[in-house]
Design an enzyme around this catalytic site. Sequence first.
Site, short mmCIF file in Angstrom:
data_model
loop_
_atom_site.label_atom_id
_atom_site.label_comp_id
_atom_site.label_asym_id
_atom_site.label_seq_id
_atom_site.Cartn_x
_atom_site.Cartn_y
_atom_site.Cartn_z
N CYS A 1 0.88 -1.18 0.14
CA CYS A 1 -0.01 -0.01 0.13
C CYS A 1 0.93 1.23 0.01
O CYS A 1 1.56 1.72 -0.85
CB CYS A 1 -0.97 0.11 1.32
N HIS B 1 -3.90 -5.41 0.28
CA HIS B 1 -3.34 -6.05 1.51
C HIS B 1 -3.52 -7.37 1.98
O HIS B 1 -4.30 -7.84 2.27
CB HIS B 1 -4.06 -5.25 2.75
N GLU C 1 -1.87 -9.18 3.77
CA GLU C 1 -1.34 -9.49 5.19
C GLU C 1 -2.65 -9.40 6.22
O GLU C 1 -2.50 -10.02 7.31
CB GLU C 1 -0.23 -8.56 5.62
#
Length: 251
Positions: free
Chosen positions: A89, A177, A179
């Site tokens: 990001c 994202h 994660e």
Amino acid sequence: MSRILVFQHVAAEPLGTLDPLIRRRGHRIRFVNFEREPDAQPNVDRYRGLVVLGGPMNVDDRAHRPHLRTELLAIERMLRQGKPVLGICLGAQLLAHVLGAGVARRERPEIGWYPLHVTDAGRGDPVLAPLQAAAPVFQWHRYQFEIPREAVHLARTETCEPQAFRWGDSAYGFQFHLEMDQPLVERWLHNPHYREELLASGLPHDARAIQAQTRQHIAAMQANAHAVFNNFLDLVGRPQKLYTLPTREFF
């Protein structure tokens, strides 16, 4: 045992599921949290890889967030040394900026779940290849990067063409994202700043819709993230190829 440097910008945006994967591989993690240590000057030469996480700020905030210039210089040095760099990001936007690409505010943010379409190059990429289908990924960004010159465009969404790129053999920028886990999604949705951004976004879905989609998609994304992140971690400790970059000033 290799040491990996991680740049964190706010407590709300940690390594997420990438943290246990790094530790399971036997690497040590050194966090630099610029929210707590805005004047930190990490020596990147001591580390074998760099992960730059997300945050609510943007590349153009350097005037009142001087740590962003520190990060840009650190990314540039890691690239010159041929060490693996992963930008997520904001981290991807900083990486793109180092490589001379533009970063601009979007008319409407991407927040929530979006199908990610991997390019032909992405399907054959040694890191991103596990994302073969239109896999839903979690997004939260108001700004977007351009694909740098000499970088390989790896993925897109229908609403944001530049989603992932590779520069050289081991530098990756992900706008999305991977994660995230379900508790972290909930944490963002209950964060007053993030919740206000969602409410003001003009998007057709709200927090409740994102929660429902998270229950539907999170397991599949985490499986893909496990494969993608492990592919990236395979690059850590590999013989280094030195790169030449144009000299840039980051004011």
